[in-house]
Structure formats: structure tokens, C-alpha cells
Write a protein that holds these residues in place. Structure first.
Motif, PDB file in Angstrom:
ATOM      1  N   LYS A 192       0.997  -1.262   0.018  1.00 49.15           N
ATOM      2  CA  LYS A 192      -0.066  -0.173   0.012  1.00 49.15           C
ATOM      3  C   LYS A 192       0.951   1.321  -0.051  1.00 49.15           C
ATOM      4  CE  LYS A 192      -4.018   1.867   2.167  1.00 49.15           C
ATOM      5  NZ  LYS A 192      -5.160   1.709   3.282  1.00 49.15           N
ATOM      6  N   MET A 193       1.873   1.200   0.634  1.00 45.09           N
ATOM      7  CA  MET A 193       2.873   2.323   0.996  1.00 45.09           C
ATOM      8  C   MET A 193       3.544   2.714  -0.557  1.00 45.09           C
ATOM      9  SD  MET A 193       6.464   2.815   0.695  1.00 45.09           S
ATOM     10  CE  MET A 193       6.933   1.384   1.458  1.00 45.09           C
ATOM     11  N   GLU A 194       3.944   1.516  -1.003  1.00 46.31           N
ATOM     12  CA  GLU A 194       4.457   1.527  -2.462  1.00 46.31           C
ATOM     13  C   GLU A 194       3.638   2.288  -3.508  1.00 46.31           C
ATOM     14  OE1 GLU A 194       5.920  -2.261  -3.069  1.00 46.31           O
ATOM     15  OE2 GLU A 194       7.640  -2.191  -1.742  1.00 46.31           O
ATOM     16  N   ALA A 195       2.325   1.774  -3.192  1.00 43.11           N
ATOM     17  CA  ALA A 195       1.224   2.045  -4.229  1.00 43.11           C
ATOM     18  C   ALA A 195       1.074   3.648  -4.283  1.00 43.11           C
ATOM     19  CB  ALA A 195      -0.043   1.276  -4.213  1.00 43.11           C
ATOM     20  N   LEU A 196       0.963   4.263  -2.811  1.00 40.90           N
ATOM     21  CA  LEU A 196       0.546   5.657  -2.545  1.00 40.90           C
ATOM     22  C   LEU A 196       1.870   6.305  -3.010  1.00 40.90           C
ATOM     23  CD1 LEU A 196      -1.080   5.304   1.023  1.00 40.90           C
ATOM     24  CD2 LEU A 196      -2.202   6.152  -1.049  1.00 40.90           C
ATOM     25  N   THR A 197       3.099   5.997  -2.729  1.00 36.48           N
ATOM     26  CA  THR A 197       4.284   7.066  -3.227  1.00 36.48           C
ATOM     27  C   THR A 197       4.265   7.020  -4.745  1.00 36.48           C
ATOM     28  OG1 THR A 197       5.693   5.061  -3.076  1.00 36.48           O
ATOM     29  CG2 THR A 197       5.522   6.544  -1.120  1.00 36.48           C
ATOM     30  N   GLN A 198       3.929   5.840  -5.329  1.00 33.99           N
ATOM     31  CA  GLN A 198       3.701   6.028  -6.984  1.00 33.99           C
ATOM     32  C   GLN A 198       2.761   6.940  -7.342  1.00 33.99           C
ATOM     33  OE1 GLN A 198       6.001   3.982  -8.603  1.00 33.99           O
ATOM     34  NE2 GLN A 198       5.346   5.251 -10.428  1.00 33.99           N
ATOM     35  N   GLN A 199       1.554   6.985  -6.702  1.00 35.40           N
ATOM     36  CA  GLN A 199       0.252   7.616  -7.087  1.00 35.40           C
ATOM     37  C   GLN A 199       0.895   9.169  -6.704  1.00 35.40           C
ATOM     38  OE1 GLN A 199      -3.081   6.854  -4.692  1.00 35.40           O
ATOM     39  NE2 GLN A 199      -4.005   8.909  -5.285  1.00 35.40           N
ATOM     40  N   PHE A 200       1.652   9.676  -5.693  1.00 35.19           N
ATOM     41  CA  PHE A 200       1.671  10.895  -5.374  1.00 35.19           C
ATOM     42  C   PHE A 200       3.148  11.292  -5.991  1.00 35.19           C
ATOM     43  CE2 PHE A 200      -1.846  10.113  -2.591  1.00 35.19           C
ATOM     44  CZ  PHE A 200      -2.435  11.228  -2.712  1.00 35.19           C
ATOM     45  N   GLY A 201       3.912  10.545  -6.723  1.00 33.02           N
ATOM     46  CA  GLY A 201       5.056  11.062  -7.315  1.00 33.02           C
ATOM     47  C   GLY A 201       6.119  11.101  -6.402  1.00 33.02           C
ATOM     48  N   ILE A 202       6.202  10.430  -5.337  1.00 33.98           N
ATOM     49  CA  ILE A 202       7.403  10.472  -4.337  1.00 33.98           C
ATOM     50  C   ILE A 202       7.952   8.894  -4.089  1.00 33.98           C
ATOM     51  CG2 ILE A 202       6.580  12.486  -3.268  1.00 33.98           C
ATOM     52  CD1 ILE A 202       5.617  10.731  -1.030  1.00 33.98           C
ATOM     53  N   ALA A 203       7.520   7.783  -5.141  1.00 42.81           N
ATOM     54  CA  ALA A 203       8.361   6.799  -4.976  1.00 42.81           C
ATOM     55  C   ALA A 203       9.848   6.960  -4.950  1.00 42.81           C
ATOM     56  CB  ALA A 203       7.801   5.837  -6.178  1.00 42.81           C
ATOM     57  N   HIS A 204      10.449   7.620  -5.870  1.00 46.65           N
ATOM     58  CA  HIS A 204      11.849   7.841  -5.813  1.00 46.65           C
ATOM     59  C   HIS A 204      12.691   8.384  -4.348  1.00 46.65           C
ATOM     60  CE1 HIS A 204      10.445  11.722  -6.622  1.00 46.65           C
ATOM     61  NE2 HIS A 204      11.723  12.322  -6.566  1.00 46.65           N
ATOM     62  N   LEU A 205      11.652   8.621  -3.569  1.00 43.80           N
ATOM     63  CA  LEU A 205      12.078   9.492  -2.365  1.00 43.80           C
ATOM     64  C   LEU A 205      11.840   8.358  -1.230  1.00 43.80           C
ATOM     65  CD1 LEU A 205      10.389  13.080  -2.571  1.00 43.80           C
ATOM     66  CD2 LEU A 205      12.638  12.233  -3.134  1.00 43.80           C
ATOM     67  N   ARG A 206      11.522   7.212  -1.519  1.00 43.56           N
ATOM     68  CA  ARG A 206      11.250   6.311  -0.159  1.00 43.56           C
ATOM     69  C   ARG A 206      12.442   5.934   0.542  1.00 43.56           C
ATOM     70  NH1 ARG A 206       7.603   3.121  -3.819  1.00 43.56           N
ATOM     71  NH2 ARG A 206       9.074   1.446  -4.296  1.00 43.56           N
ATOM     72  N   GLN A 207      13.520   6.049  -0.004  1.00 39.05           N
ATOM     73  CA  GLN A 207      14.716   5.681   0.998  1.00 39.05           C
ATOM     74  C   GLN A 207      15.600   6.955   1.383  1.00 39.05           C
ATOM     75  OE1 GLN A 207      16.038   2.626   2.070  1.00 39.05           O
ATOM     76  NE2 GLN A 207      14.054   2.130   1.272  1.00 39.05           N
ATOM     77  N   ARG A 208      14.907   8.180   1.275  1.00 40.15           N
ATOM     78  CA  ARG A 208      15.754   9.591   1.740  1.00 40.15           C
ATOM     79  C   ARG A 208      14.946   9.710   3.079  1.00 40.15           C
ATOM     80  NH1 ARG A 208      15.317  14.553  -2.512  1.00 40.15           N
ATOM     81  NH2 ARG A 208      16.588  12.949  -3.689  1.00 40.15           N
ATOM     82  N   GLY A 209      16.139  10.384   3.818  1.00 37.35           N
ATOM     83  CA  GLY A 209      15.470  11.002   5.163  1.00 37.35           C
ATOM     84  C   GLY A 209      14.782  11.907   5.013  1.00 37.35           C
ATOM     85  N   ILE A 210      13.717  12.057   5.987  1.00 35.71           N
ATOM     86  CA  ILE A 210      12.325  13.003   5.647  1.00 35.71           C
ATOM     87  C   ILE A 210      13.017  14.522   5.937  1.00 35.71           C
ATOM     88  CG2 ILE A 210      11.726  12.980   8.162  1.00 35.71           C
ATOM     89  CD1 ILE A 210       8.956  13.063   6.996  1.00 35.71           C
ATOM     90  N   ARG A 211      13.979  14.594   6.591  1.00 35.72           N
ATOM     91  CA  ARG A 211      14.793  16.068   6.828  1.00 35.72           C
ATOM     92  C   ARG A 211      15.261  16.474   5.495  1.00 35.72           C
ATOM     93  NH1 ARG A 211      18.043  16.370  12.184  1.00 35.72           N
ATOM     94  NH2 ARG A 211      18.317  18.569  11.760  1.00 35.72           N
ATOM     95  N   PHE A 212      15.460  15.714   4.510  1.00 39.29           N
ATOM     96  CA  PHE A 212      16.071  16.416   3.397  1.00 39.29           C
ATOM     97  C   PHE A 212      15.265  16.480   2.229  1.00 39.29           C
ATOM     98  CE2 PHE A 212      20.242  14.031   4.511  1.00 39.29           C
ATOM     99  CZ  PHE A 212      20.788  15.047   5.341  1.00 39.29           C
ATOM    100  N   LEU A 213      13.758  16.350   2.594  1.00 46.13           N
ATOM    101  CA  LEU A 213      12.727  16.765   1.654  1.00 46.13           C
ATOM    102  C   LEU A 213      12.419  18.180   1.579  1.00 46.13           C
ATOM    103  CD1 LEU A 213      10.158  13.847   2.411  1.00 46.13           C
ATOM    104  CD2 LEU A 213      12.227  13.696   0.830  1.00 46.13           C
TER     105      LEU A 213
END
Length: 245
Positions: free
Chosen positions: A144-165
Motif C-alpha cells: 500500500k505504501m509503495e502504491a501511494l508513493t507511486q500515485q503521489f510521485g514520491i516513489a523515488h524518495l522512499r529511501q531518503r531521510g525526511i529531513r532532506f525533503l
């Protein structure tokens, strides 16, 4: 038959010391898209907090409320970042603490509990501040997480620390986290504030996609020009009262 998911009648609620929402009656049904407008200090953000179950209710009736709801605001954004900074371990490790990875943050979704009555004439308990629990590792949650990040265009950020967003990326990450609980009602309080033009357009498109999923959306805005075309209802708040709907 239309499915009512939120219904309050003549509610008075305390926003802050000596500031109250007054005589609020509102019914929201499944799949509706509400745009809420008002000037600064009008009480529109307080209304969003009331819908999210974050305010103390003094009088009135809560006739229906959703089993699950999500809430995104600048204040909640700040709360999350403050929590991450408070838990920063940079001084104790030999590298910068990036905060949780995006995918872990999304998996850490915590369901907001429904409002509990003490009794119909007494005050209603406030909901607790959201604390990030231990991430779920189930394969269903991951898919579900993978599908949502794909839907919202942030799949490429899944392994990034949130402080760097960027601010826009964090807002979309917060929306993904809220959607992990399949909310019937999603409240978005000024989600475009602080975004550049490209980020704003990206978040607007993400919000617009929610309308096709059967989620009731309440979008709190400062400007009439930001009202999306898919809005089904427009509500105006002034002096902590609903004056137009």
C-alpha cells in the motif's frame, strides 16, 4: 442513499483561551469535496481542528463521525519536524541524522481515534497529540505504501531521510501517511502555504486525485482562486461562525 460520515449540530468549541467556534452545524457526506475559506483569525483553521477531533467541545451534538480520518496542516507539519529534531542523534553518531526514511514515516501511520463522549451534556475529551509508533512491516502495508508513493510521485524518495525533503515533498509524504488508514474524511489546512509554483501544482494535483477515491475532503484555503474545480461545497467562516455554505 447518501452516506453521512460527519454531522454536528449547534456545536460550540474552544479554539484557544477565550476564543470559540460558535453554533457550528455541518453535515459532510461520503465523497464530498468541501472548500473552506475565511480571513486570517476567522476561525477556519479552528473548524479544521474540530473536524479532526483536536478541539474540546463545550456544547452541542455530534450526531455522526468517521471511523477514520486524516489531518494535514502547517501546525502538524511543524509538530512532526519538531519531534524529529528533538530526537536528533547527530551529536552521538559520526554522520548527520536524516530522520526517518520516507517509507518508514508513511508506514508509521497511526489511526486517529474517534471522539469519546463523557455524556451528551458534558465536554468531550480532546484527542492526544499524534506520536509516531513503530513501523508496521506487513507485506500488505508495504504494498500500500509503495502504491501511494507511486500515485503521489514520491516513489523515488522512499529511501531518503525526511529531513532532506522539500516542503512540497513533506506535504505529499504526510498525505500518503494519512491515507494509509483509509480515512473516510481528510482535512487539509492550507496545504499550499510555503510552496513554490511547481511544488504547489504538484500538491494540487495530488489533492485533486483524492476526489475519485470516495474520500470526503475538506480543503481549508486563504484565497478564492485556490478553490479546485472538483469542489462540491463552499463554506465561508467569519468571526468563528459559519456564515455561508
Amino acid at each position: 442513499m447518501t452516506n453521512t460520515i460527519f454531522n454536528i449540530n449547534r456545536v460550540t468549541s474552544e479554539i484557544s483561551h477565550k476564543k470559540y467556534l460558535k453554533d457550528i452545524s455541518l453535515q459532510i457526506c461520503q465523497g464530498e469535496f468541501w472548500a473552506v475559506l475565511g480571513t486570517n483569525a476567522s476561525g477556519k483553521s479552528g473548524l479544521g481542528q474540530l473536524l479532526a477531533g483536536r478541539l474540546k467541545v463545550i456544547s452541542g451534538e455530534i450526531l455522526a463521525q468517521p471511523e477514520s480520518r486524516g489531518y494535514i496542516s502547517f501546525e502538524k507539519h511543524s509538530e512532526i519536524m519538531d519531534d524529529i529534531i528533538k530526537n536528533d542523534d547527530t551529536d552521538f553518531i559520526d554522520c548527520i541524522d536524516t530522520g526517518p526514511l520516507v517509507e518508514d514515516f508513511i508506514l508509521n501511520a497511526k489511526k486517529i481515534p474517534t471522539i469519546r463522549f463523557i455524556n451528551k451534556k458534558d465536554k468531550i475529551n480532546c484527542l492526544p497529540h499524534t506520536i509516531l509508533p513503530k513501523a508496521s512491516q506487513s507485506s500488505i502495508s508495504h504494498k500500500k505504501m509503495e502504491a501511494l508513493t507511486q500515485q503521489f510521485g514520491i516513489a523515488h524518495l522512499r529511501q531518503r531521510g525526511i529531513r532532506f525533503l522539500s516542503t512540497g515533498e513533506i506535504r505529499k509524504t504526510m498525505i500518503c501517511q494519512a491515507l494509509m488508514n483509509d480515512p473516510q474524511l481528510l482535512i487539509l489546512d492550507e496545504p499550499y502555504d510555503g510552496l513554490d509554483i511547481d511544488s504547489k501544482k504538484s500538491v494540487e494535483d495530488a489533492v485533486a486525485s483524492l476526489n475519485s477515491q470516495g474520500i470526503a475532503v475538506v480543503l481549508i484555503l486563504n484565497r478564492f482562486r485556490e478553490i479546485p474545480k472538483q469542489a462540491t461545497h463552499i463554506l465561508y467562516v467569519n468571526d468563528c461562525m459559519i456564515q455561508l455554505k
